[in-house]
Scaffold this motif. Structure first.
Motif, PDB file in Angstrom:
ATOM      1  N   PHE A 155      -1.050  -2.804 -11.003  1.00 22.15           N
ATOM      2  CA  PHE A 155      -0.510  -3.830 -11.813  1.00 22.15           C
ATOM      3  C   PHE A 155       1.231  -3.595 -11.935  1.00 22.15           C
ATOM      4  N   LEU A 156       1.638  -2.634 -11.947  1.00 25.54           N
ATOM      5  CA  LEU A 156       3.188  -2.329 -11.797  1.00 25.54           C
ATOM      6  C   LEU A 156       3.686  -3.099 -10.482  1.00 25.54           C
ATOM      7  N   VAL A 157       2.970  -2.831  -9.524  1.00 26.42           N
ATOM      8  CA  VAL A 157       3.392  -3.326  -8.358  1.00 26.42           C
ATOM      9  C   VAL A 157       3.466  -4.788  -8.228  1.00 26.42           C
ATOM     10  N   THR A 158       2.541  -5.569  -8.752  1.00 25.71           N
ATOM     11  CA  THR A 158       2.412  -6.759  -8.853  1.00 25.71           C
ATOM     12  C   THR A 158       3.378  -7.364  -9.885  1.00 25.71           C
ATOM     13  N   SER A 159       3.850  -6.632 -11.146  1.00 22.16           N
ATOM     14  CA  SER A 159       4.541  -7.163 -12.134  1.00 22.16           C
ATOM     15  C   SER A 159       6.100  -7.159 -11.575  1.00 22.16           C
ATOM     16  N   SER A 160       6.328  -6.308 -10.527  1.00 19.24           N
ATOM     17  CA  SER A 160       7.943  -6.099 -10.311  1.00 19.24           C
ATOM     18  C   SER A 160       8.335  -6.647  -8.798  1.00 19.24           C
ATOM     19  N   LEU A 161       7.363  -6.760  -7.975  1.00 17.42           N
ATOM     20  CA  LEU A 161       7.913  -7.338  -6.669  1.00 17.42           C
ATOM     21  C   LEU A 161       8.214  -8.755  -6.600  1.00 17.42           C
ATOM     22  N   ILE A 162       9.136  -9.073  -6.146  1.00 16.73           N
ATOM     23  CA  ILE A 162       9.626 -10.551  -5.895  1.00 16.73           C
ATOM     24  C   ILE A 162       9.270 -11.059  -4.409  1.00 16.73           C
ATOM     25  N   MET A 163      10.095 -10.120  -3.497  1.00 21.58           N
ATOM     26  CA  MET A 163      10.043 -10.404  -2.068  1.00 21.58           C
ATOM     27  C   MET A 163       9.631  -9.307  -1.329  1.00 21.58           C
ATOM     28  N   LEU A 164       8.888  -9.367  -0.161  1.00 21.36           N
ATOM     29  CA  LEU A 164       8.751  -8.601   0.818  1.00 21.36           C
ATOM     30  C   LEU A 164       9.295  -8.911   2.103  1.00 21.36           C
TER      31      LEU A 164
ATOM     32  N   ILE B 238      -3.760  -7.832  -5.044  1.00 24.36           N
ATOM     33  CA  ILE B 238      -3.311  -6.704  -5.102  1.00 24.36           C
ATOM     34  C   ILE B 238      -4.225  -6.050  -6.099  1.00 24.36           C
ATOM     35  N   ILE B 239      -4.127  -6.629  -7.118  1.00 28.38           N
ATOM     36  CA  ILE B 239      -4.775  -5.980  -8.441  1.00 28.38           C
ATOM     37  C   ILE B 239      -6.505  -5.233  -8.071  1.00 28.38           C
ATOM     38  N   LYS B 240      -7.038  -6.522  -7.391  1.00 30.40           N
ATOM     39  CA  LYS B 240      -8.289  -6.138  -6.849  1.00 30.40           C
ATOM     40  C   LYS B 240      -8.642  -5.566  -5.612  1.00 30.40           C
ATOM     41  N   LYS B 241      -7.403  -4.956  -5.231  1.00 34.28           N
ATOM     42  CA  LYS B 241      -7.407  -3.968  -4.132  1.00 34.28           C
ATOM     43  C   LYS B 241      -7.984  -4.620  -2.886  1.00 34.28           C
ATOM     44  N   ASN B 242      -7.692  -5.747  -2.686  1.00 36.05           N
ATOM     45  CA  ASN B 242      -8.235  -6.627  -1.241  1.00 36.05           C
ATOM     46  C   ASN B 242      -7.414  -5.666  -0.058  1.00 36.05           C
ATOM     47  N   SER B 243      -8.029  -5.736   0.975  1.00 37.04           N
ATOM     48  CA  SER B 243      -7.498  -5.132   2.150  1.00 37.04           C
ATOM     49  C   SER B 243      -6.167  -5.771   2.725  1.00 37.04           C
ATOM     50  N   LEU B 244      -5.371  -5.040   3.350  1.00 33.98           N
ATOM     51  CA  LEU B 244      -4.239  -5.537   3.861  1.00 33.98           C
ATOM     52  C   LEU B 244      -4.233  -6.612   4.885  1.00 33.98           C
ATOM     53  N   ASP B 245      -5.339  -6.736   5.668  1.00 36.46           N
ATOM     54  CA  ASP B 245      -5.792  -7.839   6.333  1.00 36.46           C
ATOM     55  C   ASP B 245      -5.852  -9.102   5.615  1.00 36.46           C
TER      56      ASP B 245
ATOM     57  N   THR C 273       0.810  -1.207  -0.134  1.00 36.38           N
ATOM     58  CA  THR C 273      -0.096  -0.070  -0.106  1.00 36.38           C
ATOM     59  C   THR C 273       0.856   1.347   0.024  1.00 36.38           C
ATOM     60  N   ARG C 274       2.072   1.166   0.634  1.00 38.19           N
ATOM     61  CA  ARG C 274       3.024   2.149   0.722  1.00 38.19           C
ATOM     62  C   ARG C 274       3.373   2.373  -0.853  1.00 38.19           C
ATOM     63  N   LEU C 275       3.870   1.852  -1.807  1.00 35.79           N
ATOM     64  CA  LEU C 275       3.940   1.997  -3.078  1.00 35.79           C
ATOM     65  C   LEU C 275       2.675   2.272  -3.747  1.00 35.79           C
ATOM     66  N   ILE C 276       1.616   1.990  -3.679  1.00 40.66           N
ATOM     67  CA  ILE C 276       0.432   2.359  -4.343  1.00 40.66           C
ATOM     68  C   ILE C 276      -0.010   3.754  -3.823  1.00 40.66           C
ATOM     69  N   ASP C 277       0.274   4.215  -2.590  1.00 42.48           N
ATOM     70  CA  ASP C 277       0.037   5.433  -2.074  1.00 42.48           C
ATOM     71  C   ASP C 277       1.031   6.414  -2.697  1.00 42.48           C
TER      72      ASP C 277
END
Length: 571
Positions: free
Chosen positions: A446-455, A524-531, A436-440
């Motif tokens: 869709f860019l977040v999901t395509s690039s992220l490997i690990m958190l 993430i693309i469907k914008k589900n909540s963090l929980d 959410t920090r990146l989206i904010d």
């Protein structure tokens, strides 16, 4: 004449605190090491210093007194010469009529009492105090106003436990500049020695930071050891400007500028290793405060296997860095070890066939074979502009010190999508929150999901001292409250000489890691909540939370329950 050692042996046998065998063993150690029996008994944990003091007091009918909060009368202090106080380790505490009361650590030293009575003409009464408290009181209260810098050096050395030789620490960079009065004072031998003593003692005690803090009547020196600040000693206010000037000279800072913050660095050679110090100054009410951060490259581990990660997070990390491109984010508050983790990973990836470039603010560790860029906002070189330029240098691996703004986030994401392996940090409470920090920041989902490997989220947890830890049994209701369900042996931190009476020695990383899979990308693309995303990460991806990893360290006997709970967020 009966000695204090003889009397201690007799008292301990009578009180049945120790057996004859234990005392014989202590006497053997005392003979071998050549140190007082009292010190052996306490160091070997045969008896506590408090209990020993209590027994002496009871058997000798002499009251005890703790001096740490006792208010001394300067006029009474003057009644005993300093040389005698140091010789016999005693200090006067009060005078009533013709009777002088002194605090002693050795109540059976007849010579001391006879000499003191002959010299002062007073009748002598005694109280017993711990030896270290008497020593500290002597150093603190004898003519403090007239003490020169050499006395301060002696005090600093006493507090630290050993006097350092001048050659122990060598400055590797020092600028020649024109000196004002304060600067001339800063070049005098006592000032130079004091600064070098401060640095060498900090390194010997494993301090990560030195805090030099101006106060109303003194300059306070504190060390941060294992994440906690400790008062070390105080320097007279009259020497403040000279000390600060000396720090500025070796850090190559502007010695004429006192109104704005400054940043600098210097390097020292200590015990055959080079240590960088990063220096930050800040104007305060009573003068400039300095924080010196020690950056010791010998503390950097080469590779993930030497970071003492738990097995689960280590496997996730290894799988992530084996990917040819994408973004790996490490999150956590300042001082949580993010940079050390990333530098260790980069050191592992640092091979001749890879072009690794970092952009940082500031560059903390200088690593051979890696191109490192220092951000300089005053000339327009910020994270975004620097990142845009370094992408033209054909990098294979990029490390961004921190993603702070939308432009940097956008460029970093696109770099991860176009063939680079990108590492960076964010300030969030847990791993999933970085999404959410990146989206904010304006990055499209869709860019977040395509690039992220690990958190990854990280904290530093204090490691319990193995020399003095003791088993304990926490209350059952507290275990239920924090969610600890497994049966294990808990330990509590006690404190000993080895760990400076803190109960902890060193720190270890607590991690929360998760590989981003297709299911999480869809959420993430469907914008589900963090929980919802976090629940999925735990149940489907096998993510262990920060608290789960901290509890694992408890089961391994590496830390305490209180420490684990305090550094992890509530589930």
């Amino acid at each position: 004449m009966q000695t204090l050692k003889d009397n201690i042996i007799e008292i301990l046998l009578q009180s049945k605190q120790l057996s004859r065998e234990q005392l014989d063993e202590a006497l053997e150690i005392q003979k071998r090491k050549g140190i007082p029996l009292r010190q052996v008994l306490v160091e070997e944990e045969l008896i506590s210093s408090e209990m020993l003091l209590s027994l002496l007091s009871k058997q000798l009918y002499i009251p005890t007194l703790h001096l740490s909060k006792y208010k001394f009368d300067p006029e009474v202090i003057k009644l005993v010469p300093e040389r005698m106080a140091k010789l016999y380790n005693l200090i006067p505490i009060s005078r009533i009529g013709n009777t002088l009361t002194v605090s002693v650590s050795d109540p059976l030293n007849v010579f001391a009492l006879d000499d003191l009575k002959a010299l002062t003409g007073f009748n002598i009464d005694m109280v017993i105090s711990p030896e270290e408290e008497v020593t500290r009181a002597i150093e603190t209260h004898f003519h403090p106003a007239a003490r020169g810098m050499q006395d301060i050096l002696d005090e600093a050395s006493t507090v630290q436990g050993a006097v350092q030789k001048e050659e122990d620490l060598e400055l590797l960079r020092q600028e020649e500049i024109e000196l004002s009065n304060a600067l001339k004072e800063s070049e005098k031998a006592p000032i130079v020695k004091l600064v070098e003593l401060m640095l060498s003692q900090a390194l010997k005690k494993r301090a990560s930071d030195i805090h030099i803090e101006p106060e109303f009547d003194c300059l306070r020196i504190r060390y941060r050891i294992d994440g906690a600040l400790h008062d070390i000693f105080k320097i007279p206010k009259i020497n403040q400007n000279a000390i600060i000037a000396r720090i500025k000279i070796i850090s190559n800072l502007d010695i004429t500028e006192n109104r704005i913050p400054q940043d600098g660095r210097f390097k020292v050679k200590f015990e055959n290793r080079e240590v960088d110090f990063r220096v930050s100054s800040l104007p305060t009410t009573f003068g400039q405060k300095f924080v010196l951060r020690a950056l010791d490259k010998s503390n950097l581990s080469v590779g993930l296997d030497k970071l003492n990660f738990s097995e689960g997070p280590l496997a996730v990390f290894k799988e992530a860095i084996a990917k040819p491109f994408g973004m790996i984010l490490v999150t956590g508050p300042t001082g949580s070890g993010k940079s050390t983790t990333l530098y260790s990973v980069l050191t592992q990836l640092n091979t001749p066939e890879k072009n690794i470039i970092t952009i940082e603010d500031p560059v903390e560790y200088q690593i051979e074979g890696i191109t490192q860029i220092q951000v300089k906002p005053d000339i327009g070189l910020n994270f975004a502009s620097g990142l845009r330029s370094l992408l033209r240098q054909s990098p294979d691996v990029i490390m961004i010190g921190e993603i702070r703004d939308p432009e940097t986030a956008d460029i970093a994401i696109k770099a991860a999508l176009t063939g680079q392996l990108v590492f960076s940090t964010l300030h969030t409470n847990d791993a999933i929150s970085s999404i959410t920090r990146l989206i904010d920041m304006g990055v499209e989902p869709f860019l977040v999901t395509s690039s992220l490997i690990m958190l990854c989220a990280q904290r530093l947890c204090r490691k319990i001292c193995f020399k003095c830890r003791k088993p304990t049994e926490p209350p059952q209701d507290f275990l239920e409250q924090v969610g600890f369900k497994e049966k294990t042996t808990f330990y509590e931190a006690r404190g000993c000489k080895y760990c400076n009476d803190t109960g902890f020695f060193g720190r270890l990383a607590i991690l929360e890691t998760v590989l981003v899979d297709d299911g999480m990308r869809e959420m993430i693309i469907k914008k589900n909540s963090l929980d919802e995303i976090k629940l999925y990460a735990v149940e489907k991806c096998g993510m262990k939370t920060l608290r789960d990893d901290a509890f694992l360290k408890i089961k391994e006997g590496l830390t305490t329950l209180e420490e684990a709970v305090s550094i992890t967020t509530e589930e």
